[in-house]
Structure formats: structure tokens, C-alpha cells
Design a protein around this motif. Structure first.
Motif, short mmCIF file in Angstrom:
data_model
loop_
_atom_site.label_atom_id
_atom_site.label_comp_id
_atom_site.label_asym_id
_atom_site.label_seq_id
_atom_site.Cartn_x
_atom_site.Cartn_y
_atom_site.Cartn_z
N GLY A 57 7.88 -10.17 8.72
CA GLY A 57 6.80 -11.13 8.60
C GLY A 57 6.22 -11.27 7.21
O GLY A 57 5.24 -11.98 7.00
N ARG A 58 6.84 -10.63 6.23
CA ARG A 58 6.35 -10.70 4.85
C ARG A 58 7.39 -11.41 3.99
O ARG A 58 8.59 -11.20 4.16
N LYS A 59 6.91 -12.20 3.07
CA LYS A 59 7.82 -12.88 2.15
C LYS A 59 8.08 -11.94 0.97
O LYS A 59 7.15 -11.53 0.27
N ILE A 70 10.63 -7.30 -3.83
CA ILE A 70 9.24 -6.86 -3.77
C ILE A 70 8.40 -7.99 -3.19
O ILE A 70 8.80 -9.15 -3.23
N GLU A 71 7.25 -7.62 -2.67
CA GLU A 71 6.38 -8.64 -2.08
C GLU A 71 5.49 -9.30 -3.13
O GLU A 71 5.23 -10.50 -3.08
N LYS A 72 5.04 -8.49 -4.11
CA LYS A 72 4.11 -9.01 -5.11
C LYS A 72 4.26 -8.20 -6.40
O LYS A 72 4.79 -7.08 -6.39
N GLU A 73 3.79 -8.76 -7.49
CA GLU A 73 3.93 -8.11 -8.79
C GLU A 73 3.32 -6.72 -8.82
O GLU A 73 3.83 -5.83 -9.50
N LYS A 100 13.68 -2.62 -0.71
CA LYS A 100 12.51 -3.48 -0.46
C LYS A 100 11.24 -2.67 -0.66
O LYS A 100 11.11 -1.56 -0.14
N VAL A 101 10.30 -3.24 -1.42
CA VAL A 101 9.00 -2.63 -1.65
C VAL A 101 7.95 -3.66 -1.26
O VAL A 101 7.98 -4.79 -1.75
N TYR A 102 7.02 -3.27 -0.37
CA TYR A 102 6.07 -4.26 0.12
C TYR A 102 4.79 -3.59 0.58
O TYR A 102 4.66 -2.36 0.54
N LEU A 155 13.09 4.70 -9.89
CA LEU A 155 14.16 3.79 -9.51
C LEU A 155 14.30 3.84 -7.99
O LEU A 155 14.46 4.91 -7.42
N VAL A 156 14.25 2.69 -7.35
CA VAL A 156 14.44 2.58 -5.90
C VAL A 156 15.65 1.68 -5.70
O VAL A 156 15.69 0.57 -6.23
N TYR A 157 16.65 2.15 -4.95
CA TYR A 157 17.87 1.36 -4.81
C TYR A 157 18.53 1.58 -3.46
O TYR A 157 17.99 2.28 -2.60
N GLY A 158 19.69 0.96 -3.29
CA GLY A 158 20.40 1.05 -2.02
C GLY A 158 19.67 0.24 -0.98
O GLY A 158 19.24 -0.88 -1.24
N ASP A 159 19.49 0.82 0.20
CA ASP A 159 18.78 0.15 1.29
C ASP A 159 17.39 0.75 1.49
O ASP A 159 16.81 0.65 2.57
N ALA A 160 16.83 1.38 0.46
CA ALA A 160 15.52 2.03 0.58
C ALA A 160 14.44 1.01 0.93
O ALA A 160 14.51 -0.15 0.52
N LYS A 161 13.45 1.48 1.69
CA LYS A 161 12.29 0.66 2.03
C LYS A 161 11.06 1.48 1.72
O LYS A 161 10.92 2.60 2.21
N VAL A 162 10.18 0.93 0.90
CA VAL A 162 8.94 1.61 0.50
C VAL A 162 7.80 0.68 0.88
O VAL A 162 7.78 -0.47 0.45
N TRP A 163 6.85 1.17 1.69
CA TRP A 163 5.81 0.28 2.19
C TRP A 163 4.51 1.04 2.43
O TRP A 163 4.41 2.21 2.15
N GLY A 164 3.55 0.32 3.00
CA GLY A 164 2.25 0.93 3.29
C GLY A 164 1.54 1.25 1.99
O GLY A 164 1.49 0.44 1.08
N ASP A 165 1.02 2.46 1.89
CA ASP A 165 0.35 2.92 0.67
C ASP A 165 1.22 3.90 -0.10
O ASP A 165 0.73 4.68 -0.90
N ALA A 166 2.54 3.86 0.13
CA ALA A 166 3.45 4.79 -0.52
C ALA A 166 3.50 4.55 -2.03
O ALA A 166 3.33 3.42 -2.49
N GLU A 167 3.74 5.63 -2.77
CA GLU A 167 3.93 5.54 -4.21
C GLU A 167 5.22 6.25 -4.57
O GLU A 167 5.47 7.36 -4.11
N VAL A 168 6.03 5.60 -5.36
CA VAL A 168 7.22 6.22 -5.94
C VAL A 168 6.99 6.14 -7.43
O VAL A 168 6.83 5.05 -7.98
N CYS A 169 6.91 7.29 -8.08
CA CYS A 169 6.48 7.27 -9.48
C CYS A 169 7.21 8.31 -10.31
O CYS A 169 8.03 9.06 -9.80
#
Length: 164
Positions: A18-20, A44-47, A61-63, A73-87
């Protein structure tokens, strides 16, 4: 964003849960990740989902309120969402990333070999072996009450994750 190094590609967008989401395109070289200006990245969903020298590529996908920053670096089929941080210098390639925020006192991110609960980040085996005293030292007696409820839930989630 002050030093923008990517743009959102409206023509390469998709709808996911449901997210663009927009494919990103590098507008500058990112030597750390061997990305050249013009390279197409992940979604990504937004900047605000991406900053620093971080990069998302492949079908990753990051949203939501998730942030990928630093040299991550996030790659492959990874999905990062909610309030997650990859840093930092983190590399996330797995689609086995879980983020739990609802009905929980702490944000929980489960990776293949580690778990971040609140601001504590440890290997799974360390979490399972922490003593009551160590849990209390992390965030007080309420943390221990929380841990006694959530530890078996998290262990069950991790078992399912391992069986995939």
C-alpha cells in the motif's frame, strides 16, 4: 537533504504493501559502494529514508520511518521498515529482517544473527544467555518484566526465521 546524491525515479515506482516506493538513481559517484552517477538502485518511499553515503540496491526496499545512513548498504531482497535504522558500515542483504514496534515498550529489530532491542544490540545467543541482573542493568526492573514476556516470543520468531 543538503548534499543529495540520488533522485527518486517516478517512472520506476511500484506499490508495496500500500505504499508507493521509488527506485533511486545515483546523481553522484559513491566510491564506497562502487556506485556511479546514473546507476539505478533499490526502492525507497521518501528521501528521508536514505542519507550520508548509504545506498540501497537490487530489489531491496526501505519504507515507513526506516532510515539507512552512514556508509550502510542494503541490497538483495532486504526489507527495512517501521522505525528501523541501518547505519554505519552495516551491510544488510537478507530478507530476514524483522521490525517489531506495535504493543511493545521497545523497538525490536531482528537480523539473521543479532537483535536490537531499544538501544541494545547483541548477538541472539547473548540475548538468550543474559542473566536477570544483566537485563536489569540495561534498563531497570521494568526491562526484566518486559524481557520475561518477550523473550519466548522473540525466540519463537527467531526459530521461524531460521527455518525459512
Amino acid at each position: 537533504m543538503t548534499d543529495k546524491y540520488f533522485k527518486l525515479r517516478e517512472d520506476l515506482s511500484l506499490t508495496f504493501w500500500g505504499r508507493k516506493l521509488f527506485r533511486i538513481e545515483a546523481t553522484k559517484d559513491l566510491k564506497k559502494h562502487n556506485v556511479k552517477a546514473g546507476d539505478i538502485g533499490g526502492y525507497i518511499e521518501k528521501e528521508e529514508n536514505l542519507s550520508g553515503n548509504a545506498w540501497v540496491c537490487g530489489n531491496a526496499k526501505v519504507y515507513g520511518n526506516a532510515e539507512v545512513w552512514g556508509n550502510a548498504l542494503v541490497y538483495g531482497d532486504a526489507k527495512v521498515w517501521g522505525d528501523a535504522e541501518v547505519c554505519g558500515d552495516t551491510i544488510s542483504k537478507s530478507d530476514d529482517l524483522y521490525n517489531i514496534t506495535s504493543n511493545s515498550q521497545y523497538n525490536i529489530t531482528i537480523l539473521p544473527h543479532s537483535i536490537k532491542i531499544g538501544c541494545e544490540f547483541h548477538k541472539k545467543e547473548d540475548w538468550w544467555n543474559f542473566t536477570d541482573r544483566e537485563i536489569i542493568e540495561m534498563d531497570g526492573k521494568d526491562a526484566l518484566k518486559w524481557w520475561r514476556v518477550w523473550k519466548p516470543i522473540l525466540q519463537a520468531i527467531c526459530e521461524v526465521q531460521n527455518d525459512r
